[in-house]
Every structure is written in structure tokens, then in C-alpha cells.
Write a protein that holds these residues in place. Structure first.
Motif, PDB file in Angstrom:
ATOM      1  N   MET A 241       0.758  -1.068   0.089  1.00 54.71           N
ATOM      2  CA  MET A 241      -0.058   0.043   0.196  1.00 54.71           C
ATOM      3  C   MET A 241       0.745   1.165  -0.192  1.00 54.71           C
ATOM      4  O   MET A 241       1.985   1.284   0.673  1.00 54.71           O
ATOM      5  N   THR A 242       0.615   2.115  -0.973  1.00 54.39           N
ATOM      6  CA  THR A 242       1.375   3.342  -0.780  1.00 54.39           C
ATOM      7  C   THR A 242       0.511   4.308   0.225  1.00 54.39           C
ATOM      8  O   THR A 242      -0.509   4.644   0.082  1.00 54.39           O
ATOM      9  N   LEU A 243       1.360   4.736   1.256  1.00 60.82           N
ATOM     10  CA  LEU A 243       0.980   5.807   2.039  1.00 60.82           C
ATOM     11  C   LEU A 243       1.608   6.879   2.228  1.00 60.82           C
ATOM     12  O   LEU A 243       2.975   6.980   2.118  1.00 60.82           O
TER      13      LEU A 243
ATOM     14  N   HIS B 111       1.063  16.133   8.447  1.00 57.22           N
ATOM     15  CA  HIS B 111       0.947  15.036   9.354  1.00 57.22           C
ATOM     16  C   HIS B 111       1.606  15.346  10.677  1.00 57.22           C
ATOM     17  O   HIS B 111       2.909  16.094  10.658  1.00 57.22           O
ATOM     18  N   PRO B 112       1.236  15.065  11.744  1.00 56.26           N
ATOM     19  CA  PRO B 112       1.606  15.416  13.108  1.00 56.26           C
ATOM     20  C   PRO B 112       3.209  15.148  13.333  1.00 56.26           C
ATOM     21  O   PRO B 112       3.673  16.003  13.991  1.00 56.26           O
TER      22      PRO B 112
ATOM     23  N   GLU C 255       2.266  -3.442   8.148  1.00 55.96           N
ATOM     24  CA  GLU C 255       2.837  -2.158   9.064  1.00 55.96           C
ATOM     25  C   GLU C 255       4.225  -1.899   8.797  1.00 55.96           C
ATOM     26  O   GLU C 255       4.916  -0.998   9.022  1.00 55.96           O
TER      27      GLU C 255
ATOM     28  N   VAL D  40       5.994   1.292  10.880  1.00 59.35           N
ATOM     29  CA  VAL D  40       5.519   2.506  10.772  1.00 59.35           C
ATOM     30  C   VAL D  40       5.708   3.299  12.034  1.00 59.35           C
ATOM     31  O   VAL D  40       6.115   4.669  12.245  1.00 59.35           O
TER      32      VAL D  40
ATOM     33  N   LYS E 111      -6.439   5.499   4.282  1.00 56.82           N
ATOM     34  CA  LYS E 111      -5.444   4.294   4.852  1.00 56.82           C
ATOM     35  C   LYS E 111      -5.132   4.435   6.326  1.00 56.82           C
ATOM     36  O   LYS E 111      -4.988   3.320   6.790  1.00 56.82           O
ATOM     37  N   TYR E 112      -5.045   5.741   6.787  1.00 54.72           N
ATOM     38  CA  TYR E 112      -4.826   5.617   8.360  1.00 54.72           C
ATOM     39  C   TYR E 112      -5.600   5.069   8.888  1.00 54.72           C
ATOM     40  O   TYR E 112      -5.463   4.391   9.918  1.00 54.72           O
TER      41      TYR E 112
ATOM     42  N   LEU F 167      -7.788   2.710   8.037  1.00 54.14           N
ATOM     43  CA  LEU F 167      -7.801   1.285   7.821  1.00 54.14           C
ATOM     44  C   LEU F 167      -6.842   0.614   8.864  1.00 54.14           C
ATOM     45  O   LEU F 167      -7.046  -0.368   9.592  1.00 54.14           O
ATOM     46  N   ILE F 168      -5.541   1.211   8.733  1.00 54.71           N
ATOM     47  CA  ILE F 168      -4.382   0.584   9.819  1.00 54.71           C
ATOM     48  C   ILE F 168      -4.796   0.794  11.317  1.00 54.71           C
ATOM     49  O   ILE F 168      -4.609  -0.356  11.999  1.00 54.71           O
TER      50      ILE F 168
ATOM     51  N   ARG G 248      -5.467  -2.310  13.610  1.00 54.32           N
ATOM     52  CA  ARG G 248      -4.711  -2.426  14.955  1.00 54.32           C
ATOM     53  C   ARG G 248      -5.625  -2.443  16.080  1.00 54.32           C
ATOM     54  O   ARG G 248      -5.220  -3.318  16.650  1.00 54.32           O
TER      55      ARG G 248
ATOM     56  N   LEU H 117      -0.768   7.849  13.075  1.00 49.22           N
ATOM     57  CA  LEU H 117      -1.668   7.578  12.177  1.00 49.22           C
ATOM     58  C   LEU H 117      -2.630   8.788  12.119  1.00 49.22           C
ATOM     59  O   LEU H 117      -3.975   8.673  11.950  1.00 49.22           O
TER      60      LEU H 117
END
Lengths: 394, 340, 156
Positions: free
Chosen positions: A23-25, A31-32, A47, A375, B138-139, B141-142, B146, B231
């Protein structure tokens, strides 16, 4: 405890049976944990990050090009905005370079003031790391505790220079001597204000207290150790290959510090230890920075004892013109080696200014080190490299 | 007074009571978290809302959320996406049915109370998984996956810890478990000493239960499904407005419910030593809520002190430490039960 | 490492002790709108202008790194200082605007002013809802002059 290799092996065994696509994330630009606008295009298998490509440039402000149409005094105001959490430290190498070009001898007192403020900037920068790094691992309280203490440091910097983040205090030939170049009424000397030494000494005592607090909150915390020990190991040779400097290099067992290796200002007159650790993992990078806060406090304490009285600035012409030539000048910034390559064709403005910014070089290791990590470890490793996006994109 | 015995009247009364406890309780816990958290960080926290000490901050936040647009992302599964928060909320509230606040102050005194609450409390993860899957993010989903992994790892120690209690009490009814903790443990002279299970050797079980409960709440140090630094917000990323409020309230309400269960199973529940009869119905809720408050404070305290674990470390902790320890706990409890 | 997993007590408990201590400490917070923090005298808050001292030399506008100072002026003939002498020419300030939406607070203008017409004031409460109002004109800049503090005493 299962090692990452074991997990990886077991996962490989699974993925042979179930062919799952990667999966491409897109991590970032918003992003924090990217400290601004870094974008990571990560290919993840479950992951696990199989491949990552950092995309930079979202914050490119063109400082190198801007500097080609600014006078040296104006560039001083620009460069402290490159790495905004340690503004003063960015000015020092630039001004030192111009001074080297012009052959100006800096008075002793000005050098000591520069040294004190550089170390204060180092402490404030590392306190930002002490706040943001545990936050990335999920601990929220060190954030407030460190930022609270940083406020005392920023107040000291503001008291002397007038600016909390952007001091703009260095001048060619010394530090800002006075308000107003005029000969009339309200000429204000910009020497250190009364009581500064006492307040600085008090603040340094506070730094020791907060370091102990952080020690108890973070350093000894077993959960932090579980998250960071053995994660993101950068061997010394790899660190040198990728041009890492500063605490990131010193945590990999290379005790290379420009303050010792190539002393500038008056660092040869103060006594301090270079903080270094052998392992090169995230925990070591964190510990090195914590130790550097203590060492900086030690340096500042010595400096306020040793600082002589005297003029703040050497005699320089009113219109600054650097002679034809080129110079590279560097300094040990909180994040590592910060350098400026100044090319002058003679005249008021530089012909070319190349900025060797620390975070950019430190980030170059990202694709190598993030390959095959989880991740959550990606976040831990990125945080431990301690970069500032303004410093990456310039 | 046949009016009081009317089934429907009692049902409405109980529903209102449970909803009142859950919602006001959740608001109080949210306020406590805001205040305790900020003071632990040497901040002040809410200050202006409501006049004094910012007591109305949770209400103001709730009203703000109600005004927000209820967005659902393109490509999301609208129905599932819309229902997910209500599944979570329903599962949370349903747990309160069996929590006894007094000998008679209980929604339903089921014989299989312990079994019921374990079954129901794990239902909320279904909502989380629905949210994660349907968000088309996607976030999310992960985060949802989890959460599912976390559920499997943590439901087992939770169940095993409760099994030990059930063995010791000899009943699955929560009222029965509370009564069992009031039975004479041993006698000194003419004094009959009774003690909650945590003193009667269940300290290991209590620790396992609390760790598993925090993991089930997905709060720090086990908040990997949300993990805002990794995430962004996990399965909550796409939620806004009233649906987010539902998740938010649900989290805090289940903090109360799990603390209440822990207090009932291990800390003696509503029981007041030496007091019997109808008066316990009056004192009981206060006693139970005090115990809940202490447990909730510890959960909040942990959240503002510790960092979070990694997902694989959590699995290691659950499978290699908590489950064997819980089994050991059952063995010890059974041996003691048989021998003494 | 698994030993740490099993007995995670000393470090975790120490951390909880730190937060518990902080819980009962007084928060070092300035309740801003009610209580105002007093900035240090050198703080670069806002630039004030002494119109009488200004000679419209344009040095500040030229040295400004982001060109946020707008100056216009004209020459005025003044009567000669002694009778029969040449009439003097005096520059008069028509417009002196600083756009605080652009200003980067570097202080170069204050530094280069050869006639001490510009001063830093530590005032900071001049935020606006409309960006156009951040353009402070001559009169507004003069108002700040009253807030310029005395320079602090010096060390040694």
C-alpha cells in the motif's frame, strides 16, 4: 523479545502464502510527526515500510537566491530564520565568514557574548527536541515541562537582543553595538543588561533541574527504552557516509564536535566534554542531546565568569563591502555542522551564498534507515533525527 | 404500589438512570481529564467556560461538535460509516445494564452477568473496525486493523482474569460476586473479617485486568489504534461533528464502565463493610463511584505520564506475559479454593 | 529486554511521581487577557516614529530587507536664517507608512537611522482583523512614541 528480523522472517513466510499488494501511504505534507511539511511517500506492507521516498521543497523560501540581492546586514536578518528554533546559532557562522572575508578582528567581549547566546540557542533547540520527541512516542507531558523551561532561555535571549526567536544581533565586527547610528539624543548601548549574569546563572540551575525531571520522566522510562533502544541504528561509518553531523553523528560513536575539532569563538577557553554514545540508536541520539543541555549549561556558567569588559564591535566601515574572494565558514549548531560558502565579487552584496544546512544533510539518510522499519518506528526514527523543515528546504 | 412493580415503568426508570449515569459521568470524566492533564503539565486547562474553573468546558465542546458539519468522505461506505459510532456507544451503554450500584440498584441482575459484560464490552471493537474499514482512508484502515489485533490480544487476559474471580466467588452474577466479597474471610476472636478480592490474593488478577482494560480502552500506553503521531487519528481520522462526539463520549463512558467492573470484581463494589440491609441501596452508588473515581484517576494519570508501546510489543506483552500469568492466577486461585 | 517487559516498575513509577508532583504545583501561567505580561525593554514589538527628527533621508526604506516602509516627502522653502541670506530648503514628511504585514522585525531601519527618528517599543497589542489595518501611518507610528521605555541599565 522478538527481534525485528524474526518478525520480518515470519511475515515473509506469511506473505508467500497470501500475496498481498503493498500500500502506498502518503505521510505528509500535513502530518503530526513530520515537523512541518516533509512528505514521505512510503510503500508499506502491512505495517512494515518496504520503501520510502522523502519529498522536500514544500517550504522552499529561496534564501540562497534572496541573499544574492541583499546586503550583508540584511542577510543576517534572513539567516536566523533558516532554523528557527536556534536562530542565533545560524547567524554566527555567516557573520564569521563575512569577517574572515573582510579581515576584521572581533573584540573579545563580543566573542564571549556570541558564545553565551549560541549556547543558549543550543539549549533552547534541544529543549524543543526534548518536548517533541517524547510526544512522537506518545508521552505528552515532557512537552509542556520542557517548553516551560525553554521560555526562561528565550526570555534571556530577548532581554539581550530584543527578539525571542530571531535575534538578528550579530554585526560584522562584533555584536549589535547600539541603537541608532546617530550622534544625537537617545543612543542606547546594546551591551548586556544589568542582572543578566545573575539571571543566566539562575536559568542554568533550572536547566539542571529540568534535565533531572526529564531523566525521571523519559530517560529511565522502560516504555521509552522499549521504543527506542536498538531502533534505527546508524553505524558510525554509515553516518559519516551520509554526512551526518552533530548529535546524530556523535550518538553513532564518532565524537566529532566542531567546538573541539576546529574551535571558533572562544570555545578553546572553556572546559566541557563532548557528549557521545556508542550505539547509534534512537535512544542514544536522545541521550546525547540531553547530555548536551547539561554541557551547555556548564559552558554558559564558565562564560559568565570569564567574560571580559571591552568594546562590542571592531571598527568597520559604515558601508560594508567585502573584498573579492570566497570563504567557507562553519559552526557547530545545535543540529550539527552549519556552514556558509560565501562568494564575493567585491561590493555590498555577495555574488553567491551556499548554505550547508544541517537538517538537510541529516535527512539524507532517511531512505536508507527507514527501509524495512515499522510505521511506529518510522516516526520514532524521524523524530530522533531532530530536523526542522525550514532548515531542510531553506 | 403495583405501579412501581410495573415492568414498563421500571424499564423507563432504569434506562433513564443508566443514560444519566453514562452521559453525566462521561462529561465529568472528560472534565477531569482536561483538568488533571493540564495541571500535570503545569498548565491550567479550561478556565473561562461556565464561570468558575471552566466546569462547562465539556458541554461547550459538545455543543461545538454538534454544530459541525457531519462529513463523510468520498468513497466511504456511508451506511457502515454512519452506524459505527452508534455501535460503539450502544456497546458501552449496554455494559452498564449489569453493573450493580446497590443490592437492588442494578439494571438486570443476570445470573451470567460476568459473561454478559465480557461479551458486550468486546462489541465496541466491532464499531471501531467498521469505522476504520468504511472511512476509505488508509490511516483509518491501519487504525481499525490495529484495534482488531489489540482486541484479540487483550480480550483473552481480560476473560482469564475474570475467570479467576468467578472461581473464587463461585457465581457469575455481579451481585453475587459483591456478596461473596462480604462473606467472612477468616475470624479473629469474635470478629468476622471480610475483604475485597484484591486483598484476598487477587492482586495479580487485578493488575492483569487493569492492563487489559486500558488496552481495550485504547488509551496510552496502548493507544496504537489512534496514535496521533503515527496515524494522525487512526480510525477517527475522518469523523467529525456528532459522530465524533459519539466516539468521544463512548471512550469516556467505557472508562467508567470498565472501572466500575474492576471495582465490582476486585474492590468490593458497592459493599460497605458492616452495613447490611436497605441502607446499602443508598450508600452503594456513592461507594462504587468513589472507587470508580480512583481507578479513573489512575487511568488518566497513566495517560499523561507514559508513552505508547508499539503494536508488536503489545502483542508480545499480551501473549507471552499476561496470558500465562492469568493462567497461573487461575491455577493458584483454584488450588486455594479447593484446599481452603 | 524481556526483563524490562516483565518488571517495568522503577522508571515508570518515577515518571508518575514527577507528574503527580506537577499536579500540585502552581502553574506558571500568565492569564493573558486579564494579566498582561510586561515585555523586556529591548523587545522588538512595534516601531515608533519621531516625526520631528525625520529628515526624509530614505535610508530606512532603502535598507529594509522586505521593503515595507513607504516614505514620501517634499521640499519646503524656508525663510533664510539671517536676513539677506539664501532661502533654506527643508524636507517635510508627507507619508511614512510601515506595513506590519510585511515587516520581519529585524530592526535594521532603527539601526541605520542617522537622526534617531525610529525607536523600538515593546508594545505588542496591535493585531487586526483586516490585513489592511496593519499598515500604520505617520500618526499611528507617532502614537507609539510614548510607549518607548528607558534603556535598561548595563552589566559592568
Amino acid at each position: 523479545m522478538t527481534t525485528p528480523e524474526m518478525i520480518h522472517r515470519s511475515e515473509t513466510a506469511v506473505s508467500i502464502e497470501l500475496q498481498t499488494p503493498d500500500m502506498t501511504l502518503n505521510i505528509g505534507p500535513q502530518h503530526p510527526s513530520t515537523h512541518g511539511v516533509l512528505r514521505l511517500v512510503a510503500n508499506i506492507d502491512g505495517e512494515r515500510v518496504t520503501d520510502v521516498e522523502p519529498v522536500i521543497g514544500y517550504m522552499h523560501r529561496g534564501y540562497e537566491k534572496l541573499s544574492e540581492v541583499r546586503t550583508y546586514a540584511q542577510i543576517t536578518a534572513l539567516v536566523n530564520r533558516i532554523d528557527w528554533v536556534s536562530g542565533f546559532a545560524n547567524e554566527v557562522p555567516f557573520i564569521a565568514g563575512v569577517e574572515k572575508l573582510m579581515g576584521v578582528e572581533v573584540p573579545e567581549r563580543a566573542q564571549w557574548i556570541r558564545l553565551i547566546l549560541s549556547e543558549l540557542a543550543r539549549i533552547s533547540s534541544h529543549l524543543v527536541f526534548m518536548s517533541s520527541y517524547p510526544l512522537e512516542l506518545g508521552a505528552t507531558t515532557p512537552l509542556m515541562h520542557s517548553l516551560r523551561e525553554r521560555e526562561y532561555i528565550l526570555e534571556l535571549i530577548e532581554e539581550v537582543t530584543g527578539g525571542r526567536f530571531h535575534p538578528n544581533f550579530n554585526r560584522v565586527g562584533g555584536v549589535k553595538p547600539a541603537y541608532g547610528g546617530g550622534s544625537t539624543t537617545k543612543k542606547q548601548s546594546m551591551d548586556l543588561p544589568e542582572g543578566f549574569f545573575q539571571r543566566t546563572a539562575d536559568a542554568m540551575d533550572r536547566m539542571d533541574v529540568i534535565c533531572d525531571d526529564i531523566d525521571q520522566l523519559v530517560t529511565g522510562n522502560e516504555l521509552i527504552k522499549m521504543r527506542t533502544v536498538g531502533v534505527g541504528v546508524i553505524p558510525g561509518s554509515k553516518a559519516l557516509e551520509y554526512g551526518l553531523t552533530g548529535p546524530n553523528l556523535r550518538a553513532s560513536g564518532v565524537a566529532y564536535d566542531l567546538r573541539k575539532a576546529d574551535p571558533y569563538l572562544t570555545y578553546d577557553q572553556v572546559d566541557f566534554d563532548v557528549a557521545w554514545r556508542p550505539e547509534g540508536d534512537c535512544y542514544d541520539r536522545y541521550v546525547v542531546r540531553l547530555e548536551e543541555i547539561r554541557q551547555s549549561a556548564r559552558i554558559v556558567r564558565q562564560a559568565i565568569d570569564k567574560i571580559p569588559s571591552g568594546p562590542l564591535q571592531a571598527k568597520v566601515p559604515r558601508v560594508l563591502k567585502a573584498p573579492k574572494g570566497q570563504v567557507y565558514s562553519r559552526a557547530e549548531n545545535p543540529k550539527g555542522e552549519f556552514g556558509y560558502f560565501i562568494v564575493s565579487e567585491g561590493g555590498k552584496i555577495p555574488y553567491r551564498l551556499k548554505i550547508r544546512s544541517t537538517s538537510f544533510s541529516n535527512l539524507s539518510i532517511l531512505p536508507w534507515i527507514l527501509k524495512g522499519q515499522l510505521v511506529p518506528d518510522l516516526v520514532a526514527i524521524m523524530g530522533s533525527l531532530d530536523f526542522v523543515l525550514g532548515d531542510v528546504d531553506r | 404500589m403495583e405501579f412501581v412493580d410495573n415492568f414498563w415503568f421500571q424499564l423507563v426508570l432504569k434506562l433513564a438512570g443508566i443514560l444519566g449515569v453514562v452521559l453525566t459521568g462521561a462529561l465529568v470524566v472528560i472534565y477531569a481529564e482536561l483538568k488533571i492533564g493540564s495541571h500535570m503539565q503545569t498548565r491550567i486547562g479550561p478556565y473561562y467556560a461556565g464561570g468558575r474553573w471552566g466546569w462547562a468546558q465539556p458541554l461547550a465542546d459538545g455543543l461545538k461538535f454538534l454544530q459541525k458539519e457531519d462529513l463523510s468522505p468520498t468513497g466511504s461506505d456511508r451506511t457502515v460509516y454512519g452506524f459505527a459510532p452508534y455501535v460503539v456507544m450502544m456497546a458501552t451503554i449496554a455494559v452498564f445494564v449489569v453493573v450493580p450500584f446497590g443490592p437492588d440498584m442494578v439494571g438486570a441482575n443476570l445470573d451470567l452477568g460476568a459473561f454478559y459484560l465480557l461479551a458486550i464490552s468486546s462489541l465496541s471493537v466491532l464499531g471501531v473496525l467498521m469505522a476504520g474499514w468504511s472511512s476509505a482512508n488508509k490511516y483509518s484502515l491501519i487504525g481499525g486493523l490495529r484495534a482488531a489485533a489489540q482486541l484479540i490480544a487483550y480480550e483473552l487476559p481480560l476473560v482469564l482474569a475474570v475467570v479467576a474471580v468467578v472461581i473464587q466467588a463461585g457465581t457469575m452474577s455481579l451481585n453475587g460476586i459483591v456478596d461473596a466479597q462480604q462473606q467472612t474471610w477468616f475470624t479473629i476472636g469474635s470478629f468476622n473479617i471480610s475483604a475485597p478480592f484484591i486483598i484476598q490474593g487477587q492482586i495479580l488478577g487485578f493488575a492483569i485486568f487493569m492492563i487489559a482494560a486500558v488496552a481495550e480502552l485504547s488509551r496510552i500506553p496502548f493507544d496504537m489504534p489512534i496514535a496521533e503521531s503515527e496515524l494522525t487519528m487512526g480510525y477517527l481520522t475522518e469523523y467529525s461533528g456528532i459522530r465524533f462526539t459519539m466516539f468521544f463520549l463512548g471512550e469516556y463512558a467505557s472508562m467508567i464502565s470498565l472501572s466500575a467492573i474492576a471495582a465490582t470484581l476486585y474492590l468490593g463494589g458497592y459493599a460497605v463493610p458492616g452495613v447490611h440491609g436497605n441502607i446499602v441501596n443508598l450508600l452503594g452508588p456513592g461507594v462504587l463511584l468513589t472507587k470508580v473515581a480512583i481507578l479513573v484517576f489512575v487511568i488518566i494519570w497513566i495517560r499523561w505520564t507514559w508513552p505508547r508501546l508499539r503494536e508488536d510489543q503489545l502483542q508480545t506483552l499480551a501473549w507471552t506475559w499476561l496470558i500465562p500469568l492469568a493462567l497461573l492466577n487461575i491455577a493458584i486461585v483454584s488450588i486455594f479454593k479447593v484446599v481452603f | 529486554m524481556s526483563k524490562n517487559v516483565a518488571f517495568p516498575f522503577p522508571g515508570l513509577v518515577k515518571g508518575m511521581w514527577v507528574t503527580l508532583k506537577a499536579l500540585f504545583k502552581k502553574a506558571p501561567v500568565t492569564m493573558y487577557p486579564d494579566v498582561q505580561e510586561i515585555p523586556v525593554p529591548r523587545a522588538r514589538g512595534v516601531i515608533s516614529l519621531d516625526v520631528d527628527a525625520c529628515t526624509v533621508c530614505m535610508l530606512c526604506a532603502r535598507e529594509c530587507p522586505d521593503w515595507c516602509i513607504y516614505i514620501e516627502g517634499h521640499k519646503e522653502e524656508q525663510p533664510p536664517s539671517k536676513p539677506g541670506g539664501k532661502p533654506r530648503v527643508r524636507a517635510t514628511l508627507d507619508r511614512f507608512d510601515i506595513d506590519y504585514g510585511l515587516c520581519m522585525y529585524c530592526g535594521i531601519c532603527v539601526e541605520v537611522c542617522p537622526f534617531d527618528a525610529l525607536f523600538w517599543s515593546p508594545e505588542y497589542e496591535y493585531s487586526e482583523t483586516d490585513v489592511i489595518n496593519l499598515l500604520h501611518n505617520k500618526e499611528r507610528l507617532t502614537e507609539w512614541l510614548a510607549t518607548v521605555p528607558e534603556p535598561p541599565a548595563l552589566e559592568r
